[in-house]
Design an enzyme around this catalytic site. Sequence first.
Site, PDB file in Angstrom:
ATOM      1  N   SER A  54      18.084  48.346  22.096  1.00  6.69           N
ATOM      2  CA  SER A  54      19.072  49.140  21.148  1.00  6.69           C
ATOM      3  C   SER A  54      20.254  50.006  21.915  1.00  6.69           C
ATOM      4  CB  SER A  54      18.433  50.020  20.013  1.00  6.69           C
ATOM      5  OG  SER A  54      18.048  51.110  20.717  1.00  6.69           O
TER       6      SER A  54
ATOM      7  N   LYS B 267      18.031  57.230  21.639  1.00  3.19           N
ATOM      8  CA  LYS B 267      19.436  56.804  21.103  1.00  3.19           C
ATOM      9  C   LYS B 267      20.369  57.899  21.588  1.00  3.19           C
ATOM     10  CE  LYS B 267      17.028  53.941  18.275  1.00  3.19           C
ATOM     11  NZ  LYS B 267      17.187  52.578  18.616  1.00  3.19           N
TER      12      LYS B 267
END
Length: 624
Positions: free
Chosen positions: A96, A204
């Site tokens: 991701s 993230k």
Amino acid sequence: MDIRAWLVVLFFQEVLEISARSLRSTSMKRETPALAVRAPQSSSTSRTGEQAPSAEAARLASRRNRRESVESFVVVLIGFLIWSFEAEGFVIPTGSMAPTLMGRHKEITCPECGFVYQVNADCEAESSGMGAKTGLRVTWGTCENCRFTAKVDGEPSFAGDRIYTVKAGTELPFLPAAGKVEPKRWDVTVFKLPEDPAEVRYIKRLVGMPGEVLRIHQGDLWRRDLAENAPRERLNRPPIQQLQVQVPVYDDAHRATSLRDDPRWRRWAPSVTDSWSEPTPGTFAAGRSEGWRELRYRHIVPDPEQWEAIRAGHDLLTPPRASLVTDFSSFNTDLTPQSLQHPRPASRAWFQPHWVGDLTLSLTIDVVEASGRLRIELIEAGTPNHCEIDLASGEARLFHGDEPLGEPAATPIKAKGAYQVVFANVDDRLTLWVDGKLPFGDGRAYQSTDGETFLRPTVDDLEPARIGVQNAELAVSGLVLKRDLYYTQNPGEPDADDLLLYYGGNPRVFFDLLADPGRYADLNWRAPREFAIEAGRYMMLGDNSPWSRDSRAWGRADQTTPNDPERGWDGSGRESWEVPRALITGRAFSVYWPHFQPVWPKFRLGPDLRLPARPNLEEVRWIH
């Protein structure tokens, strides 16, 4: 490679190994599609129940004790010097955060154009524990440079990047004035997943700050204060980070073998025949001319049906046609035999549908004579954004349309010689690099939209990059076009409901849509999505936005409810996308160990082992 980064991270690696007993050793579960896994750390054990040691054993024990004493002294000394600095190692198992950080992946050299690209392979191994095999095998991947789909099941899959993280709240050594390390916008951040903070950590990028409303609109990020009617502003990354997150569109040094002899597939071509020559492949030369002579990039990519015909030697049913640049990424083209049974996963190799107008062009300019003018132009929504350089004085100006953006700036391009130039139009800001320097600083901003109005692509966006010369004699080479990240409103879903009709259909029909900007612009696009972030909370998004399970997609398993007080842990009423400050572990600052790089003769000793192999030191880097 930045040798300073390598030395620093290796130093901290040694310190961490020596002081492993003081580090926590809990593991982290798998995230789909991305989280962080604690890197394995060494530990020391003592043997008990042994008989009296022999003289040799006593000698070895004495040596071990001396070594441990030296190590302890080093730890104490280092601890004294950097008493407040803490770091922790993690492994990236999934994708991701690509392209910034790589999870488990395959590294492929395209058999058609020679371009090296990465394909996601996290389905092949469990991302927690020892990474046990799942029985799945990524079989196909598509090159983002020429769009050829290759069979890759015989290629090894590599473990993800190993990174170091400086813990939040740490006070940097020797820099007391800097204060403690606190979460900042754009930091690559490790944090505990609000849905399961006891077990799972994610990594993230921190994009939303306390006390603001974050908006996702047409792939870009905007913010405003929580107060009613507060003005909205576009978010811009620092230039160094802007370059790191760019995704390749086309590198002219890698032309597909099967397309080289057909001029219809040529990406870079003069707007007027014979106005530029190509003395050697990839080098374009222009002589003196009173008017402007343009070299244009046309985004002409074969669709899967065309590639099949080309490889089989058949005539094309559809001739080559230019299309819009989209958020296509090779990393997301992974296909297994199992995924071919489901239309949506099977479409991922070609259906990456969002138009991206924020582009960056890099090139080498070889000035034959210091006279005339050079123009580098990037088109977005039909509007030219360009940098114009006077080759006699080196003076450069930036323009949005016909409007100059501020005062000119001096560049070294004012004498015969070669110069490395990068020009970017990203997030309503024009940025120029010349030989690594920034003549305009962080760049010059303009306003194309208010975060509410949709930009509409035009036919000019089919040729979005252009190079012009006037009264100048020069050559350009090393032409590389890249694009900015595109933030989708929801992971795994297109931003226009009409695009759902193309899932599982004929790719040619979808490429016909991309070749018609007017019809593409008229799709039923979703309204911008907003996220309110209260004080003491943050919002996280993955760089690989279309396939990142991040703040946009979390549920409310952590929320307590009046009817079920045993459920969840948080009764604050926090929104699902908000991450409390207490759950933030720290900021990732370096990739200290990428995957090993196999070298000749690459003996195969299993599906994912090739020997000999060397450390991949070129990919040791700072994380921006």
